[in-house]
Design a protein around this motif. Sequence first.
Motif, short mmCIF file in Angstrom:
data_model
loop_
_atom_site.label_atom_id
_atom_site.label_comp_id
_atom_site.label_asym_id
_atom_site.label_seq_id
_atom_site.Cartn_x
_atom_site.Cartn_y
_atom_site.Cartn_z
N MET A 205 72.30 79.68 30.00
CA MET A 205 73.50 80.38 29.51
C MET A 205 73.16 81.39 28.41
N SER A 206 72.26 81.03 27.51
CA SER A 206 71.93 81.90 26.38
C SER A 206 71.27 83.21 26.81
N ASN A 207 70.74 83.27 28.05
CA ASN A 207 70.07 84.49 28.52
C ASN A 207 71.05 85.53 29.06
N PHE A 208 72.27 85.14 29.38
CA PHE A 208 73.19 86.07 30.04
C PHE A 208 73.49 87.35 29.25
N PRO A 209 73.68 87.29 27.93
CA PRO A 209 73.90 88.56 27.22
C PRO A 209 72.74 89.54 27.38
N ASN A 210 71.52 89.01 27.57
CA ASN A 210 70.33 89.86 27.70
C ASN A 210 70.18 90.44 29.11
N ILE A 211 70.77 89.80 30.12
CA ILE A 211 70.56 90.24 31.50
C ILE A 211 71.81 90.81 32.16
N VAL A 212 72.92 90.80 31.47
CA VAL A 212 74.19 91.20 32.08
C VAL A 212 74.10 92.58 32.73
N ASP A 213 73.34 93.49 32.13
CA ASP A 213 73.23 94.85 32.69
C ASP A 213 72.39 94.89 33.96
N GLN A 214 71.65 93.83 34.23
CA GLN A 214 70.80 93.79 35.43
C GLN A 214 71.52 93.13 36.61
N LEU A 215 72.70 92.58 36.37
CA LEU A 215 73.45 91.91 37.43
C LEU A 215 74.33 92.90 38.17
N ASP A 216 74.54 92.66 39.45
CA ASP A 216 75.37 93.52 40.30
C ASP A 216 76.83 93.07 40.17
N LYS A 217 77.68 93.93 39.62
CA LYS A 217 79.09 93.59 39.40
C LYS A 217 79.85 93.40 40.70
N GLU A 218 79.32 93.90 41.81
CA GLU A 218 79.98 93.76 43.12
C GLU A 218 79.60 92.45 43.81
N GLN A 219 78.59 91.78 43.31
CA GLN A 219 78.11 90.54 43.90
C GLN A 219 79.02 89.38 43.50
N SER A 220 79.00 88.35 44.33
CA SER A 220 79.75 87.12 44.06
C SER A 220 78.80 86.09 43.43
N TYR A 221 79.25 85.46 42.34
CA TYR A 221 78.42 84.48 41.63
C TYR A 221 79.18 83.17 41.44
N LEU A 222 78.44 82.08 41.48
CA LEU A 222 78.97 80.74 41.21
C LEU A 222 78.01 80.07 40.25
N PHE A 223 78.54 79.51 39.16
CA PHE A 223 77.70 78.93 38.12
C PHE A 223 77.85 77.42 38.04
N VAL A 224 76.71 76.76 37.74
CA VAL A 224 76.63 75.30 37.68
C VAL A 224 76.03 74.91 36.33
N CYS A 225 76.58 73.86 35.70
CA CYS A 225 75.96 73.30 34.50
C CYS A 225 76.12 71.78 34.55
N ARG A 226 76.03 71.11 33.41
CA ARG A 226 76.10 69.64 33.39
C ARG A 226 77.49 69.14 33.71
N SER A 227 78.51 69.71 33.04
CA SER A 227 79.87 69.18 33.21
C SER A 227 80.89 70.23 33.64
N GLY A 228 80.49 71.49 33.69
CA GLY A 228 81.40 72.56 34.07
C GLY A 228 81.86 73.42 32.90
N GLY A 229 81.49 73.06 31.69
CA GLY A 229 81.92 73.82 30.51
C GLY A 229 81.12 75.09 30.28
N ARG A 230 79.79 74.97 30.23
CA ARG A 230 78.96 76.15 30.01
C ARG A 230 79.08 77.13 31.17
N SER A 231 79.11 76.60 32.39
CA SER A 231 79.22 77.48 33.56
C SER A 231 80.57 78.22 33.55
N GLN A 232 81.61 77.56 33.09
CA GLN A 232 82.92 78.22 32.93
C GLN A 232 82.81 79.35 31.91
N ASN A 233 82.11 79.09 30.81
CA ASN A 233 81.94 80.11 29.77
C ASN A 233 81.15 81.31 30.28
#
Length: 124
Positions: free
Chosen positions: A51-79
């Motif tokens: 999760m902590s890496n996302f601010p550093n890589i957000v510009d490298q992600l494709d905004k048109e792509q579909s993403y699904l996130f997974v974490c331990r309980s659903g909190g960090r992935s929701q964030n």
Amino acid sequence: MSFEHDGIKQVEKEELKELLKNQDQAPIIIDVRELDEYEEGHIPGLPLIPMSNFPNIVDQLDKEQSYLFVCRSGGRSQNVAMFLQNQGFKDVSNYYGGMLAWDGEVKSGAEWIVKDVKEIKGMS
């Protein structure tokens, strides 16, 4: 059956299992936990981007792509999903319940630690 929470689609366990079976149409599914959690046990084939890496890589992600996130309980992935949605991403969702709710196959070890987001299809 999926539902929405704070404007983010929530994917439940059976739906995630179906998405994993049909990965041609599936969103890019990313584990956002920390390395030690991932090594302890993760869904096979899922890449790790803490999760902590996302601010550093957000510009490298494709905004048109579909993403699904997974974490331990659903909190960090929701964030992460909410963060990306605020950055203009349209199709982000969260695995509701996280690894605590997962009863499918689990693999341990450092299977796929993302060092460069180009490793993942849909990321440029």
